[in-house]
Design a protein around this motif. Structure first.
Motif, short mmCIF file in Angstrom:
data_model
loop_
_atom_site.label_atom_id
_atom_site.label_comp_id
_atom_site.label_asym_id
_atom_site.label_seq_id
_atom_site.Cartn_x
_atom_site.Cartn_y
_atom_site.Cartn_z
N GLN B 6 0.89 -1.38 0.05
CA GLN B 6 -0.11 0.22 0.06
C GLN B 6 0.81 1.16 0.03
OE1 GLN B 6 -2.35 -1.60 3.71
NE2 GLN B 6 -3.20 0.31 3.08
N SER B 18 -11.66 9.84 -1.18
CA SER B 18 -10.21 9.32 -1.04
C SER B 18 -10.24 7.89 -1.78
CB SER B 18 -10.24 9.03 0.37
OG SER B 18 -10.29 10.30 1.21
N ILE B 20 -7.99 4.51 -1.73
CA ILE B 20 -6.68 4.12 -1.17
C ILE B 20 -6.40 2.62 -1.94
CG2 ILE B 20 -5.60 3.00 1.06
CD1 ILE B 20 -7.62 5.04 2.58
N THR B 104 -2.16 2.76 4.95
CA THR B 104 -2.11 4.04 4.34
C THR B 104 -2.69 5.08 5.64
OG1 THR B 104 -2.33 3.21 2.24
CG2 THR B 104 -3.07 5.57 2.51
N LEU B 106 -4.31 8.24 6.23
CA LEU B 106 -5.30 9.18 5.41
C LEU B 106 -5.48 10.47 6.42
CD1 LEU B 106 -7.33 9.92 3.10
CD2 LEU B 106 -9.01 8.81 4.70
#
Lengths: 113, 110
Positions: B6, B18, B20, B104, B106
Motif C-alpha cells: 500500500q 479518497s 486507497i 495508508t 489518510l
C-alpha cells in the motif's frame, strides 16, 4: 456487537521478565490469532491456534513465545524473557471459520524497559 | 508468502473522495479486508469483499477488486475529518492467515 477483549491495555515490564498477555475471544469462535505491530511498522502475524493446538506460526514466534487456552474463554500469549525489541502493540483476533470474519481486540501495548 | 503493498500516505480535502489502493501477490484469498486504525486504538473491521465480486458498496465506502491485476481499492466518498486514520488492506493467503499491508495514513484537512 460481540467483541474480542484484551487485558491489560498497557503493560510495562523489565527486560528479562516474563509477561502474559490475555485475550477473551468471541465466544463461538474457533480460530484464534496473535499479531503484533511495532510502532510505525506493519501488523505482523505471530501465531494461529485451533482445536487446542498451534496451527501456524511465523518466524517471529520463536521459543520465547507460547500460547495457551487455559479454559473455555481465555487465550493467552506468554513471552518468557522479554527483550527490548518485543516492545510493540499485540493484537488478539478470533474468527468463527478459517479465512472469514476476523475480529480484532483493541490491543495490549507492551513496553519493555 | 503473501506480499501486500500500500502507499503510505494520502492527503485529501474534506468533502472530496479518497481512494486507497492495495496490491497483493497470492490469488487464493477468499475474502479481502479493509481495517481502520485510529490513533492509539485497535484494528476495526471496516468492510470486506468476497473474491468472486468486483465491487461492493456500503454507504460511503466502495471496494473495488481487480483479480486479474491483484488490485484492491477502497473509496471513501465525501471524506470527513473523522475519517483520518490508518487504513490497512488485509489479504488471507493459502493458509487463510491475513497478511496486512503497511497501512495508508489518510489525512483529511479542512
Amino acid at each position: 456487537e460481540p467483541e474480542v477483549t484484551q487485558t491489560p491495555s498497557h503493560q510495562v515490564t523489565q527486560m528479562g521478565q516474563e509477561v502474559i498477555l490475555r485475550c477473551v475471544p468471541i465466544s463461538n469462535h474457533l480460530y484464534f490469532y496473535w499479531y503484533r505491530q511495532i510502532l510505525g511498522q506493519k501488523v505482523e502475524f505471530l501465531v494461529s491456534f485451533y482445536n487446542n493446538e498451534i496451527s501456524e506460526k511465523s518466524e517471529i514466534f520463536d521459543d520465547q513465545f507460547s500460547v495457551e487456552r487455559p479454559d473455555g474463554s481465555n487465550f493467552t500469549l506468554k513471552i518468557r524473557s522479554t527483550k527490548l525489541e518485543d516492545s510493540a502493540m499485540y493484537f488478539c483476533a478470533s474468527s468463527a471459520r478459517q479465512g472469514l470474519g476476523y475480529t480484532f481486540g483493541s490491543g495490549t501495548r507492551l513496553t519493555v524497559v | 508468502g503473501e506480499d501486500v503493498e500500500q502507499s503510505l500516505f494520502l492527503s485529501v480535502r474534506e468533502g472530496d473522495s479518497s481512494v486507497i489502493n492495495c496490491t497483493y501477490t497470492d490469488s487464493s484469498s477468499t475474502y479481502l479486508y479493509w481495517y481502520k486504525q485510529e490513533p492509539g486504538a485497535g484494528l476495526q473491521l471496516l468492510t470486506y469483499i468476497f473474491s468472486n465480486m468486483d465491487m461492493k458498496q456500503d454507504q460511503r465506502l466502495t471496494v473495488l477488486l481487480n483479480k486479474k491485476d491483484k488490485h484492491l481499492s477502497l473509496r471513501i466518498a465525501d471524506t470527513q475529518t473523522g475519517d483520518s486514520a490508518i487504513y490497512f488492506c488485509a489479504v488471507p493467503g493459502g493458509s487463510y492467515i491475513p497478511t496486512f499491508g503497511r497501512g495508508t495514513s489518510l489525512i483529511v484537512h479542512p
